[in-house]
Design an enzyme around this catalytic site. Structure first.
Site, short mmCIF file in Angstrom:
data_model
loop_
_atom_site.label_atom_id
_atom_site.label_comp_id
_atom_site.label_asym_id
_atom_site.label_seq_id
_atom_site.Cartn_x
_atom_site.Cartn_y
_atom_site.Cartn_z
N GLU A 154 65.93 3.49 -34.56
CA GLU A 154 67.25 3.41 -35.18
C GLU A 154 67.60 1.94 -35.32
OE1 GLU A 154 70.82 4.46 -32.91
OE2 GLU A 154 71.76 5.19 -34.76
N HIS A 169 81.36 11.10 -33.06
CA HIS A 169 81.25 10.62 -31.68
C HIS A 169 82.58 10.80 -30.96
CE1 HIS A 169 78.09 8.63 -33.95
NE2 HIS A 169 77.40 8.56 -32.81
N LYS A 206 75.02 15.45 -36.56
CA LYS A 206 74.91 14.77 -35.27
C LYS A 206 76.26 14.80 -34.56
CE LYS A 206 74.23 10.50 -32.77
NZ LYS A 206 74.19 9.05 -32.79
N ARG A 236 69.83 14.84 -22.79
CA ARG A 236 68.85 13.94 -23.40
C ARG A 236 67.42 14.38 -23.09
NH1 ARG A 236 71.51 9.73 -25.51
NH2 ARG A 236 73.63 9.30 -24.75
N LYS A 273 74.78 19.93 0.44
CA LYS A 273 73.94 20.80 1.28
C LYS A 273 74.76 21.84 2.06
CE LYS A 273 70.04 17.71 2.18
NZ LYS A 273 69.21 17.04 3.19
N ASN A 276 68.94 23.12 1.48
CA ASN A 276 68.44 22.04 0.61
C ASN A 276 67.61 22.60 -0.55
OD1 ASN A 276 65.95 22.60 1.83
ND2 ASN A 276 65.32 20.45 1.73
N ASP A 305 64.04 21.04 5.08
CA ASP A 305 64.10 19.79 5.85
C ASP A 305 63.58 20.01 7.27
OD1 ASP A 305 65.12 18.12 3.91
OD2 ASP A 305 67.21 18.43 4.48
N ALA A 323 73.99 13.60 14.61
CA ALA A 323 74.42 15.01 14.63
C ALA A 323 74.85 15.46 13.24
CB ALA A 323 75.55 15.18 15.64
P1 NAP Z 1 74.81 12.66 7.64
O1 NAP Z 1 74.95 14.14 7.65
O2 NAP Z 1 75.83 11.84 6.96
O3 NAP Z 1 74.74 12.18 9.19
C1 NAP Z 1 74.66 10.84 9.52
C2 NAP Z 1 74.47 10.68 11.05
O4 NAP Z 1 74.20 9.30 11.30
C3 NAP Z 1 75.70 11.05 11.87
O5 NAP Z 1 75.28 11.55 13.11
C4 NAP Z 1 76.38 9.68 12.04
O6 NAP Z 1 77.16 9.58 13.23
C5 NAP Z 1 75.17 8.78 12.19
N1 NAP Z 1 75.44 7.39 11.82
C6 NAP Z 1 75.62 6.92 10.54
N2 NAP Z 1 75.78 5.59 10.58
C7 NAP Z 1 75.71 5.21 11.89
C8 NAP Z 1 75.81 3.97 12.56
N3 NAP Z 1 76.03 2.83 11.90
N4 NAP Z 1 75.68 3.95 13.90
C9 NAP Z 1 75.47 5.08 14.59
N5 NAP Z 1 75.36 6.30 14.00
C10 NAP Z 1 75.49 6.36 12.67
O7 NAP Z 1 73.41 12.22 7.01
P2 NAP Z 1 72.02 13.05 7.02
O8 NAP Z 1 71.90 13.85 5.79
O9 NAP Z 1 71.87 13.70 8.34
O10 NAP Z 1 70.96 11.84 6.86
C11 NAP Z 1 70.75 10.93 7.93
C12 NAP Z 1 69.51 10.10 7.67
O11 NAP Z 1 68.37 10.93 7.57
C13 NAP Z 1 69.56 9.29 6.36
O12 NAP Z 1 69.01 8.03 6.59
C14 NAP Z 1 68.67 10.09 5.43
O13 NAP Z 1 68.06 9.26 4.46
C15 NAP Z 1 67.63 10.63 6.39
N6 NAP Z 1 67.02 11.86 5.86
C16 NAP Z 1 65.67 11.84 5.67
C17 NAP Z 1 65.04 12.94 5.17
C18 NAP Z 1 63.55 12.91 4.96
O14 NAP Z 1 63.03 13.75 4.23
N7 NAP Z 1 62.86 11.98 5.61
C19 NAP Z 1 65.76 14.12 4.87
C20 NAP Z 1 67.14 14.13 5.11
C21 NAP Z 1 67.77 12.98 5.61
P3 NAP Z 1 78.69 10.10 13.26
O15 NAP Z 1 78.62 11.58 13.51
O16 NAP Z 1 79.28 9.33 14.38
O17 NAP Z 1 79.29 9.75 11.93
#
Ligand code: NAP
Length: 514
Positions: free
Chosen positions: A36, A126, A153, A191, A297, A318, A335, A371
């Site tokens: 284009e 558009h 379009k 797209r 999730k 998931n 997971d 957690a």
């Molecule tokens: P989430 O539900 O948001 O949970 C986050 C957790 O991390 C909570 O327990 C939180 O504590 C804690 N946290 C965050 N920042 C912190 C800090 N600065 N200091 C201390 N604790 C902290 O997230 P999620 O989905 O569980 O994911 C968590 C991690 O796992 C991410 O890095 C993600 O990329 C990874 N992950 C990896 C895979 C894989 O396939 N490898 C799959 C899923 C997730 P609080 O409760 O105090 O807020």
């Protein structure tokens, strides 16, 4: 597979003719069907000379567009001059001319005698704010058709991904060739999926940053990630639901896997605001399965018709599969399987080993830091394998709540430093501590790591975190979050397709792209 006739068009927005000619050749090399030429982006534009140069040696068919400011373009002059230039481009042999609906009647009546057979007129409309209702879109198509356009379009704006479903409906039911695209990120699927719904053309840029409208993808993405040439009417659509979702490696991974087993399927990014509404609108069997990521999730548990019992206990889904037999949405969590099987195999020292009688986690003390969603998956998964669970979390209340759900113990992050009740403990980090860009951070001191024989980190960007480096230095067996990532994706592939996941292809795709 269904016929795919959708053309791939590279928009050229260079400021001078020389650069536009260079970009035309790059467009051809990229695999485009046409370019284009956006005359309104040219500075110091000299109509006869510049059009002559642009059209005489063009390596690909050309669509000539001279978009005025009032329709979102750059041209600020009067419409008489502008339409004269478009007529001239047509006389000089442009393959397509784009004329805005607002001036189309005047343009068409002035052309009626002189219109060259080989040129097609695209009449365009558009909307940079919204996507109108289905009825209004239908009326718009009728008004454009009434001008005598060869091709209709319509480009609208997605404020919500469900807007795109109305555009797909229009594409499917239109009796004349139609380009129907929905701009911005929430419109990405318009797209990618236009060959499935019969769109005449889609735009792909030569590189990011060269978009002529918001939300355009690159030619490389369209051709190499989404395999757009292979998409047809019968192609099944899968994708990742998230917000944000643009960074996800899921499309690269799953599309390579689909291709390697010869499945007529495509995996796309769904940028979703409201999960329930999205699942309701995209409820046809064509949309066969979804990955779910942050922040959907938990909501996915409520939106599915049936949920796997472990996913229900974890409180997170998931993976959503539309069951073929009755169309019901069934939720799973891959997971936890991905993480736990990676840790088990790491402990066995034998990734991919087949003699997996009994779990090496049974009876072990399994300490989860975090957690959140990943923490819950790890805690429930390890509990299911007979481990004793300890949860350490920044917010102690959340640690306590999860510990009581899995019949474990809660400790504070501070306590973790001197926690050593047992030998041969397993540590699993499920917080984002240490994730890119904060790669110097770690959730526990190197000294305290000496109490663990196995250390897992859910974080996988970078591939090797500071936690894993230090754990290895003190002699622990380490298990990477990448292993969890690959395995959760393999689990999804198997739920989506009922086929064994092509492990080698998926591993290589991840290693090349993370
Ligand atoms: P989430 O539900 O948001 O949970 C986050 C957790 O991390 C909570 O327990 C939180 O504590 C804690 N946290 C965050 N920042 C912190 C800090 N600065 N200091 C201390 N604790 C902290 O997230 P999620 O989905 O569980 O994911 C968590 C991690 O796992 C991410 O890095 C993600 O990329 C990874 N992950 C990896 C895979 C894989 O396939 N490898 C799959 C899923 C997730 P609080 O409760 O105090 O807020």
């Amino acid at each position: 597979m269904g016929e795919n006739t959708t053309l791939l068009c590279v928009p050229l927005i260079s400021h001078n003719v020389e650069d536009m000619l260079v970009q035309m050749n790059r467009a051809k090399a990229s695999g485009a069907d046409l370019v284009e030429i956006r005359l309104d982006h040219l500075e110091a534009f000299r109509p006869s000379e510049d059009l002559q140069r642009l059209l005489s040696d063009r390596p690909l068919p050309a669509l000539v567009t001279y978009r005025p400011k009032w329709e979102g373009g750059e041209y600020e002059g009067d419409d008489h001059t502008r339409l004269d230039v478009l007529r001239l481009a047509m006389e000089m042999g442009a393959d397509y001319i784009d004329v805005e609906l607002q001036v189309a009647h005047d343009f068409m009546s002035s052309m009626s005698e002189k219109k060259p057979e080989s040129s097609k007129v695209i009449v365009s409309s558009h909307n940079y704010q919204i996507t109108p209702s289905l009825e209004e879109l239908g009326n718009l198509v009728a008004r454009i058709q009434a001008t005598g356009a060869d091709i209709v379009k319509i480009a609208t704006t997605a404020t919500n991904i469900i807007d795109v479903a109305r555009m797909f409906h229009i594409l499917v039911h239109c009796q004349v060739p139609i380009i129907g695209l929905v701009m911005r990120e929430r419109g990405w699927i318009s797209r990618i999926l236009c060959p499935k719904f019969g769109g005449y053309l889609t735009f792909g840029t030569l590189e990011a940053g060269k978009e002529s409208a918001p939300g355009q993808l690159t030619m490389k993405e369209l051709l190499n990630v989404y395999n757009i040439r292979q998409i047809g009417r019968d192609t099944k659509v899968y994708g990742i639901i998230g917000n944000p979702v643009g960074h996800s490696k899921g499309p690269i991974l799953h599309n390579e896997a689909f291709t390697s087993v010869g499945l007529n399927a495509v995996y796309v990014p769904f940028l979703v605001d409201n999960l329930r509404e999205f699942l309701h609108v995209y409820s046809s069997p064509d949309f066969s399965g979804f990955s779910c990521t942050i922040p959907h999730k938990e909501a996915a548990v409520e939106c599915c018709d049936e949920v796997d019992p472990v996913a229900k206990s974890i409180g997170a889904v998931n993976t959503i599969v539309r069951r073929k037999s009755d169309g019901k949405l069934v939720g799973y969590n891959t997971d936890y399987q991905g993480a736990i099987s990676a840790i088990e195999d790491g402990m066995r020292g034998s990734y991919g080993a087949t003699d997996k009688i009994g779990s090496p986690l049974a009876g072990k003390l399994f300490v989860v830091i975090g957690a959140g969603g990943a923490g819950k998956a790890l805690a429930f998964g390890a509990k299911g394998k007979g481990a004793r669970i300890v949860i350490a979390n920044r917010s102690y209340d959340r640690a306590k709540a999860l510990a009581s759900l899995v019949g474990g113990e809660a400790i504070s992050l501070g306590d973790l430093e001197s926690f050593h009740p047992d030998e041969g403990m397993i540590l699993a980090n499920s917080t984002s501590i240490g994730m890119h860009p904060n790669i110097d951070e770690t959730p526990i001191s190197k000294q305290a790591l000496k109490s663990y024989s196995v250390v897992f980190d859910a974080v996988y960007t970078p591939k090797v975190t500071r936690l894993l480096t230090e754990a290895e230095e003190v002699g622990a067996t380490v298990v990477s979050g990448l292993e969890m990532f690959i395995r959760q994706a393999m689990g999804q592939f198997e739920l989506f397709t009922g086929l064994r996941a092509p492990e080698k292809v998926m591993r290589e795709a991840v290693m090349r792209n993370i």
